[in-house]
Design an enzyme around this catalytic site. Structure first.
Site, PDB file in Angstrom:
ATOM      1  N   ASP A  23      10.804  -4.597  -5.756  1.00 28.42           N
ATOM      2  CA  ASP A  23       9.867  -3.870  -6.625  1.00 28.42           C
ATOM      3  C   ASP A  23       8.600  -4.688  -6.826  1.00 28.42           C
ATOM      4  O   ASP A  23       8.650  -5.922  -6.823  1.00 28.42           O
ATOM      5  CB  ASP A  23      10.562  -3.592  -7.978  1.00 28.42           C
ATOM      6  CG  ASP A  23       9.857  -2.509  -8.778  1.00 28.42           C
ATOM      7  OD1 ASP A  23       8.916  -1.874  -8.252  1.00 28.42           O
ATOM      8  OD2 ASP A  23      10.243  -2.303  -9.942  1.00 28.42           O
ATOM      9  N   ASN A  71      12.214   8.404  -4.188  1.00 25.76           N
ATOM     10  CA  ASN A  71      10.886   8.010  -3.683  1.00 25.76           C
ATOM     11  C   ASN A  71      10.141   9.157  -2.988  1.00 25.76           C
ATOM     12  O   ASN A  71       8.932   9.092  -2.803  1.00 25.76           O
ATOM     13  CB  ASN A  71      10.986   6.809  -2.729  1.00 25.76           C
ATOM     14  CG  ASN A  71      11.166   5.489  -3.432  1.00 25.76           C
ATOM     15  OD1 ASN A  71      11.725   4.539  -2.873  1.00 25.76           O
ATOM     16  ND2 ASN A  71      10.701   5.373  -4.672  1.00 25.76           N
TER      17      ASN A  71
HETATM   18  C1  FPP Z   1       8.626  -0.788  -4.782  1.00 27.99           C
HETATM   19  O1  FPP Z   1       7.292  -1.109  -4.962  1.00 27.99           O
HETATM   20  C2  FPP Z   1       9.032  -0.756  -3.405  1.00 27.99           C
HETATM   21  C3  FPP Z   1       9.394   0.363  -2.692  1.00 27.99           C
HETATM   22  C4  FPP Z   1       9.007   1.728  -2.979  1.00 27.99           C
HETATM   23  C5  FPP Z   1      10.295   0.223  -1.570  1.00 27.99           C
HETATM   24  C6  FPP Z   1      10.186  -1.059  -0.814  1.00 27.99           C
HETATM   25  C7  FPP Z   1       9.509  -0.835   0.473  1.00 27.99           C
HETATM   26  C8  FPP Z   1       9.090  -1.827   1.285  1.00 27.99           C
HETATM   27  C9  FPP Z   1       9.301  -3.256   1.009  1.00 27.99           C
HETATM   28  C10 FPP Z   1       8.373  -1.482   2.528  1.00 27.99           C
HETATM   29  C11 FPP Z   1       9.188  -0.709   3.534  1.00 27.99           C
HETATM   30  C12 FPP Z   1      10.481  -1.347   3.877  1.00 27.99           C
HETATM   31  C13 FPP Z   1      10.950  -1.550   5.118  1.00 27.99           C
HETATM   32  C14 FPP Z   1      12.315  -2.077   5.327  1.00 27.99           C
HETATM   33  C15 FPP Z   1      10.156  -1.266   6.308  1.00 27.99           C
HETATM   34  P1  FPP Z   1       6.471  -0.140  -5.906  1.00 27.99           P
HETATM   35  O2  FPP Z   1       5.562   0.644  -5.042  1.00 27.99           O
HETATM   36  O3  FPP Z   1       7.382   0.667  -6.765  1.00 27.99           O
HETATM   37  O4  FPP Z   1       5.696  -1.187  -6.783  1.00 27.99           O
HETATM   38  P2  FPP Z   1       5.101  -0.936  -8.238  1.00 27.99           P
HETATM   39  O5  FPP Z   1       6.282  -0.718  -9.168  1.00 27.99           O
HETATM   40  O6  FPP Z   1       4.383  -2.232  -8.524  1.00 27.99           O
HETATM   41  O7  FPP Z   1       4.187   0.244  -8.162  1.00 27.99           O
END
Ligand code: FPP
Length: 254
Positions: A23, A71
């Site tokens: 996250d 998501n």
């Molecule tokens: C949360 O950050 C992360 C995700 C939505 C999923 C994680 C995805 C990746 C690391 C990239 C794709 C993965 C692979 C394996 C190719 P957020 O967007 O919720 O962060 P925030 O809470 O700060 O907005």
């Protein structure tokens, strides 16, 4: 949560299975005035480095929450970009996984992902199937509640077909129908970015897991941060409902 400068981790007490809620990509990007997708791009780099860091530290299985069933509710362009990153990642990683003997597995409703991603996943899972020392599990289109519904449906079908007997129902017989069938439960669940929620991630499998919350945003999460989480885990006593005194003879006999 604690700093790595405290007592060192017991090398015998490394968690076999670590699961991570990655996250903070969006906040990482926002803090730099960049679009959210830049945060995800950097997040993929961290996926690469943490995959190997976990193995170096003695972990046998690493599960990463890469895309939740919820998501899909994000803006369309962000969902598209995440799927694009996933496809690119899988294309690049296939040969690396084979070279480095990393087994890839997935949990989630894989059939709901774009066809190109499904094909790459199937090929990678197949080509790495024989590797037994270290496994990376990607949780994709995953949610614990949909997993329960899917498992209940499959279990009911097995009862209907006479393969299971309702009177013999137990956690072990039901757990065979989860996406995680055959995988050990996570010993340690880490969430980055300072949030302290489980967000529908491995809720039943993490019934006895230790939880660790790191303030570090996922793109900045390093091997040292993972080592600190593992050191913290190694100092904890897992009692599984028993008392500390009951566990002492078990620990002494080891
Ligand atoms: C949360 O950050 C992360 C995700 C939505 C999923 C994680 C995805 C990746 C690391 C990239 C794709 C993965 C692979 C394996 C190719 P957020 O967007 O919720 O962060 P925030 O809470 O700060 O907005």
């Amino acid at each position: 949560m604690s700093s790595a400068s405290q007592a060192p981790a017991d090398p015998l007490n490394v968690p076999r299975h670590v699961a991570i809620i990655m996250d903070g990509n969006g906040r990482w990007a926002k803090a730099r005035g960049l679009p959210r997708i830049e945060g995800h791009r950097r997040g993929v780099e961290t996926v690469r480095s943490v995959t190997y860091a976990a193995r170096d530290l003695g972990v046998k299985m690493l599960t990463l929450y890469a895309f939740s069933a919820e998501n899909w509710n994000r803006p369309k362009d962000e969902v598209g970009a995440l799927m694009g990153l996933l496809e690119l990642y899988l294309r690049k990683e296939l040969d690396t996984f084979v070279r480095d003997r990393v087994r890839l597995m997935t949990v989630g409703r894989i059939e709901g992902l774009p066809r190109g991603v499904q094909r790459l996943l199937a090929a990678t899972v197949e080509r790495t199937r024989e590797f037994a020392d270290y496994t990376l599990v990607l949780a994709l289109n995953y949610g614990s509640r949909t997993e329960m519904v899917d498992a209940a449906r499959a279990y009911a079908a097995a009862v209907g077909a006479g393969r299971e007997k309702l009177n013999d129902a137990s956690w072990d017989s039901f757990a065979k129908y989860l996406y995680t069938s055959g995988m050990p439960d996570p010993d340690l669940v880490i969430r980055t970015s300072g949030e302290t929620r489980m967000s529908n991630f491995l809720l039943m499998q993490a019934a006895y897991a230790e939880l660790y919350f790191s303030p570090v945003l996922w793109p900045d999460f390093s091997k040292a941060d993972l080592a600190a989480a593992i050191a913290d885990f190694a100092r904890r006593e897992r009692r599984y409902g028993m008392t500390s005194e009951q566990l002492k003879p078990v620990a002494a006999a080891k």
